[in-house]
Design a protein around this motif. Structure first.
Motif, PDB file in Angstrom:
ATOM      1  N   PRO A  95     -27.324  66.059  25.590  1.00 30.76           N
ATOM      2  CA  PRO A  95     -26.382  65.580  26.501  1.00 30.76           C
ATOM      3  C   PRO A  95     -25.183  66.517  26.759  1.00 30.76           C
ATOM      4  N   LEU A  96     -24.727  66.593  27.887  1.00 26.85           N
ATOM      5  CA  LEU A  96     -23.657  67.431  28.229  1.00 26.85           C
ATOM      6  C   LEU A  96     -22.680  67.335  27.477  1.00 26.85           C
ATOM      7  N   HIS A  97     -22.280  66.009  26.940  1.00 24.46           N
ATOM      8  CA  HIS A  97     -21.176  66.144  26.021  1.00 24.46           C
ATOM      9  C   HIS A  97     -20.933  66.962  24.919  1.00 24.46           C
ATOM     10  N   GLU A  98     -22.193  67.375  24.636  1.00 23.78           N
ATOM     11  CA  GLU A  98     -22.362  68.091  23.127  1.00 23.78           C
ATOM     12  C   GLU A  98     -21.606  69.591  23.556  1.00 23.78           C
ATOM     13  N   PHE A  99     -21.584  70.010  24.707  1.00 17.83           N
ATOM     14  CA  PHE A  99     -21.027  71.342  24.963  1.00 17.83           C
ATOM     15  C   PHE A  99     -19.434  71.343  25.104  1.00 17.83           C
ATOM     16  N   LEU A 100     -18.934  70.014  25.283  1.00 23.68           N
ATOM     17  CA  LEU A 100     -17.321  69.837  25.630  1.00 23.68           C
ATOM     18  C   LEU A 100     -16.394  70.049  24.315  1.00 23.68           C
ATOM     19  N   PRO A 112     -25.849  58.903  21.961  1.00 22.64           N
ATOM     20  CA  PRO A 112     -26.200  60.086  22.648  1.00 22.64           C
ATOM     21  C   PRO A 112     -27.815  60.400  22.645  1.00 22.64           C
ATOM     22  N   MET A 113     -28.312  60.053  21.677  1.00 21.75           N
ATOM     23  CA  MET A 113     -29.916  60.242  21.176  1.00 21.75           C
ATOM     24  C   MET A 113     -30.546  59.669  22.411  1.00 21.75           C
ATOM     25  N   LEU A 114     -30.166  58.480  22.910  1.00 23.30           N
ATOM     26  CA  LEU A 114     -30.876  57.702  23.988  1.00 23.30           C
ATOM     27  C   LEU A 114     -30.051  57.850  25.314  1.00 23.30           C
ATOM     28  N   GLY A 115     -29.178  58.423  25.407  1.00 24.19           N
ATOM     29  CA  GLY A 115     -28.023  58.539  26.491  1.00 24.19           C
ATOM     30  C   GLY A 115     -28.626  59.589  27.838  1.00 24.19           C
ATOM     31  N   HIS A 116     -27.611  60.059  28.192  1.00 26.79           N
ATOM     32  CA  HIS A 116     -27.643  61.037  29.526  1.00 26.79           C
ATOM     33  C   HIS A 116     -28.171  62.409  28.919  1.00 26.79           C
TER      34      HIS A 116
END
Ligand code: ADP
Ligand code: MG
Ligand code: MG
Length: 856
Positions: free
Chosen positions: A604-609, A642-646
């Motif tokens: 998920p892109l969130h991991e990079f933020l 997040p595992m099942l998210g975007h």
């Protein structure tokens, strides 16, 4: 059902019923070696015992009595008779579990027998020693009385005490501790002992050992009842343990220890220090010669290095046990290779002798020579198990944790330490020789071990040790060498892992034989070159996102994700493209003519933020927006789950440009390599697909982009396009998906999560209860759950081949480096497995073994 066997009724093909100890004793009898007579109560009887609610049935009782009758005839001795029959009652499961279960010696002793024995031996010291030992062992094993209580009693009464008095006091102690009278009847003793041995199958340390070594709990143990021979009779008697080859370094020499005038456990108990076996050459040369002859016979007969227990009674040699010896990974490879050279084993047989799971230990190399010269040598013990280890000193098993690199330092290890040993990087013991429990268990696990370092004084209260004038506190680092027995202060740098000639040859044989391809999971040039060195055939999984986390690159991707300005996004994407192209170019170049599978963006892109305030502030500066605005944009990208998210290819459906620039970078880098004459084989992999329509949508975009590159470059390269298979839906619809791709790669980590509905990270909190209660047998994230997840894999393989005959299939994920899972993947017909560089050797050997098994 036959429950009880005479030795002469068995052989080593019957180990499942007779246990390893019993089966091998029967076999030795068969080939005419000197062993005391006996009977074996089968594992069938043990399972029946548990089914009956832990009681010995009348049927079993009668069969035992019948066979004891025969034993009395064969030996010419009788329970409580004029020539008294004394026996040992020994546990022995079908797989060896050294020291995990119990044995009682000298059973049959009572007030009557002791007099008869006196009449035969006229040796009060010896006869009463037998009696005292028996009471102590019987109390310990049948009634759970701590042995120290008896040792203390003996010490208190002193050497001068009348021997009869000692026995009387021992029985008193027995009474006090158990509330029962000591059983005088030999047959009653026997049934109580059998009951206790059956029970010891379920003792705590045996259960832990089975869990660690994945031994079936249902198997049960056999019980051997064997005529005693007396190593404690006189100066020409003794007991010993010896290996037919050196279990630490594999050298072809008899390696072992013995004690004269001693019985059974004395040798491992660490009370008296045993002599190295070479001394026997001088002390009892004839016995030594006979032993070497027998060692050779047993090794050739069993086609493996043997671990032999023996007793000498008045100058006559008896064998009490033989089994395939546990050995260090280094010795395992060396012995296997040399036995092929000696003509003892075929290559295939040799391959089956090495447990692939311990091979990574071999790759830890050794201390750097130059560093050793500068390091502080604290002391030296014996080389118990080859390898080197660095870790923090810990003095108690319960304080060894997985999170830390630790070295367990103990006075001596007991079977209760099994868990600590399995978690520690290395083991040091103060007492005990090279055949002590600690060393044996450590070798079995491929752990580095130093034994018998007498210079160490452990202070348990202050949690520190003193050694040759140094004080080392718990938690401080030491470095130990199981090659030399040396112990150093601090962390001594290690050499790069090295392949020695034996290992090279062994791996070459495995490569010749195996069917499965072995690739590596490698994201960087460093990883890739490591795996290539170990023999990986290309890259099965190159995770692009790991590249983003390197150094300053993260800011570019953060900008790309968080910016709302199309021009800024475009520029960031361009920059990402350039960085990736360079990374891919370097990896392709290193891998050369082998396949490289690149997985497009997955997390998920969130991991990079940014998570921390100062990073968020830096982001504000870069994008020139307010802090609140940055926080709002970050929040918007957050998934509930997040595992099942975007994530995965969902990203490419909403933002096709992400995958497009990655595809462009891959193809351009490939063309650059091709121009330099490298026959690159790039493969592009789409993660987390759920169906054919989704795939077609993404594929269309990718192909358009790739064709554009070909036109611009005026050159084409061959490439393949595939998907990961990591959702149940994709597996169920594999036939539809297969028509659109060149390959499937099963991502069994996610597939396990999505099939079982369990998160790998969260499940560690509750899964232990699943194993303890037998709900699950193996950890599904370590070994593939064949029945459930494996069924989906199998189905997808069949459907996939139906949809596309040419399709290639493999696995990337932790399971790709797990021997048991590899055997399954081989069986269902995958083309390759991919695993981390350090597991490549494991996978090569496991694939060869699996192929040999499947073939036969
Ligand atoms: P373990 O499985 O822990 O090795 P064993 O059943 O092999 O236990 O017994 C331990 C030791 O006891 C043997 O190595 C041997 O020295 C001694 N022992 C067992 N049975 C006999 C016997 N019949 N005569 C003499 N010593 C015995
Ligand atoms: Mg034994
Ligand atoms: Mg995945």
């Amino acid at each position: 059902m036959k429950r009880v066997y005479l030795f002469e009724e068995g052989n080593k093909e019957m180990i499942n019923i007779l246990g390893g100890k019993g089966g091998n004793l029967a076999e030795m009898k068969k080939i005419g070696l000197p062993i005391p007579e006996g009977i074996i109560i089968s594992t069938d009887a043990c399972r029946e015992y548990y089914k009956d609610g832990q009681t010995i049935s009348e049927k079993l009782k009668n069969e035992v009595l019948e066979q004891i009758d025969k034993l009395e005839k064969i030996t010419g001795k009788e329970f409580e008779g004029d020539r008294p029959l004394l026996v040992s009652v020994r546990s022995g499961a079908p797989v060896s579990m050294p020291g995990m279960m119990d044995t009682i010696l000298n059973l049959g002793m009572n007030d009557k027998t002791v007099e008869k024995m006196m009449g035969i031996f006229h040796n009060e010291e010896f006869v009463y020693d037998l009696y005292f030992r028996f009471i102590q062992m019987f109390a310990e094993i049948v009634m759970c009385v701590e042995k120290e209580k008896f040792f203390k009693l003996k010490e208190e009464l002193g050497k001068e005490v009348d021997r009869k008095e000692l026995i009387a006091r021992a029985k008193e102690l027995y009474g006090e501790e158990t509330g029962k009278e000591f059983p005088e009847c030999a047959k009653e003793q026997l049934f109580m002992a059998i009951d206790a041995i059956f029970n010891s199958w379920e003792n705590e340390r045996a259960k832990v050992y089975r869990r660690i070594n994945r031994i079936d709990d249902e198997m049960g143990t056999a019980v051997v009842v064997q005529e005693m021979v007396f190593g404690n009779l006189n100066e020409k008697s003794g007991t010993g343990v010896a290996f037919t080859r050196n279990p630490s370094n594999g050298d072809k020499e008899i390696f072992g220890e013995y004690l004269l005038k001693a019985q059974g456990e004395d040798i491992v108990a660490g009370i008296r220090t045993p002599e190295p076996i070479e001394r026997l050459k001088e002390q009892l040369p004839e016995v030594y010669n006979e032993f070497s002859k027998i060692a050779k016979i047993l090794e050739e007969h069993n086609k493996d290095m043997q671990d032999i227990e023996f007793t000498i009674e008045d100058g006559k040699l008896f064998l009490l046990q033989t089994r395939n010896g546990k050995r260090s990974p280094y010795a395992a490879v060396k012995i296997a290779v040399e036995m092929v050279r000696e003509g003892l084993l075929s290559k295939e047989e040799a391959i089956m002798k090495v447990d692939p799971a311990v091979l990574p230990q071999l790759l830890h190399g050794n201390f750097e020579e130059s560093a050793i010269k500068k390091a502080t040598l604290l002391g030296k013990g014996l080389a118990g198990s080859a390898g080197v280890a660095i870790g923090r000193v810990v003095f108690a098993s319960e304080r060894v944790h997985t999170k830390e690199m630790t070295i367990l330092v103990r006075e001596e290890t007991s079977p209760e330490d099994i868990k600590g040993i399995s978690l520690a990087q290395g083991i040091v013991t103060v007492k005990g020789g090279a055949t002590s429990h600690g060393a044996v268990v450590a070798r079995g696990m491929g752990k580095c071990c130093v034994t018998g370092c007498g210079a160490i004084k452990i202070d348990d209260i202050r949690r520190e040790m003193h050694i040759n004038g140094y004080t080392v506190k718990e938690g401080e680092f030491i470095s130990i060498s199981g090659y030399t027995g040396e112990i150093y202060l601090g962390k001594v740098p290690l050499t790069k892992p090295q392949f020695d000639e034996n290992l090279k040859e062994f791996v070459a044989w495995c490569k010749e034989i195996k069917r499965l391809g072995i690739r590596m999971n490698a994201d960087t040039v460093g990883d890739a070159s490591l795996g290539k060195g170990f023999g990986a055939e290309g890259i099965g999984l190159c995770r692009t996102e790991h590249m983003f986390f390197q150094k300053d690159k993260i800011w570019t991707i953060r900008g790309m994700i968080l910016s709302h300005n199309p021009e800024e996004v475009r520029l960031a994407l361009e920059k990402l493209h350039d960085m990736q192209k360079e990374d891919f170019y370097n990896i392709f170049k290193l891998v050369g003519n082998d396949v490289v599978i690149v997985r497009l963006l997955d997390p998920p892109l969130h991991e990079f933020l940014p998570k921390e305030q100062k990073d968020k502030e830096k982001m504000c500066e870069i994008l020139n927006v307010s802090y609140e605005e940055i926080e709002r944009r970050i929040r918007n990208l957050k998934d509930e789950n997040p595992m099942l998210g975007h994530r995965g290819c969902r990203l490419a459906v909403t933002r096709p440009e992400l995958y497009n620039i990655q595809a462009r970078a891959i193809i351009e880098a490939s063309i650059q390599c091709k121009r330099e004459g490298i026959d690159v084989k790039p493969e592009i992999m789409i993660p987390l697909i759920i169906g054919a329509k989704e795939l077609q949508f993404i594929k269309k975009n990718l192909i358009k982009e790739i064709e554009r590159v070909f036109e611009g470059e005026r050159m084409r390269v061959d490439y393949k396009l595939g998907t990961m298979m990591e959702t149940p839906r994709a597996c169920l619809l594999a036939d539809e998906i297969a028509t659109d791709v060149d390959f499937f790669s099963f991502g069994t980590n996610d597939l396990t999560q999505t099939t079982m509905g369990l998160s790998r990270d969260d499940s560690v909190k509750f899964m232990p209860e699943y194993y303890e209660n037998g709900i699950l047998k193996v950890e599904p994230f370590a070994t593939i759950d064949e029945r459930g997840v494996g069924k989906l894999v199998k189905l997808a393989v069949e459907l996939g081949r139906k949809g596309n005959k040419e399709i290639e299939m493999g696995v990337c994920g932790e399971h790709g480096g797990d021997p048991k899972s590899i055997e399954f993947f081989d069986r269902v017909g995958l083309n390759y497995v991919s695993c981390s560089p350090f597991r490549v050797l494991v996978a090569i050997v496991a694939a060869a073994q699996s192929h040999i098994l499947n073939k036969n």
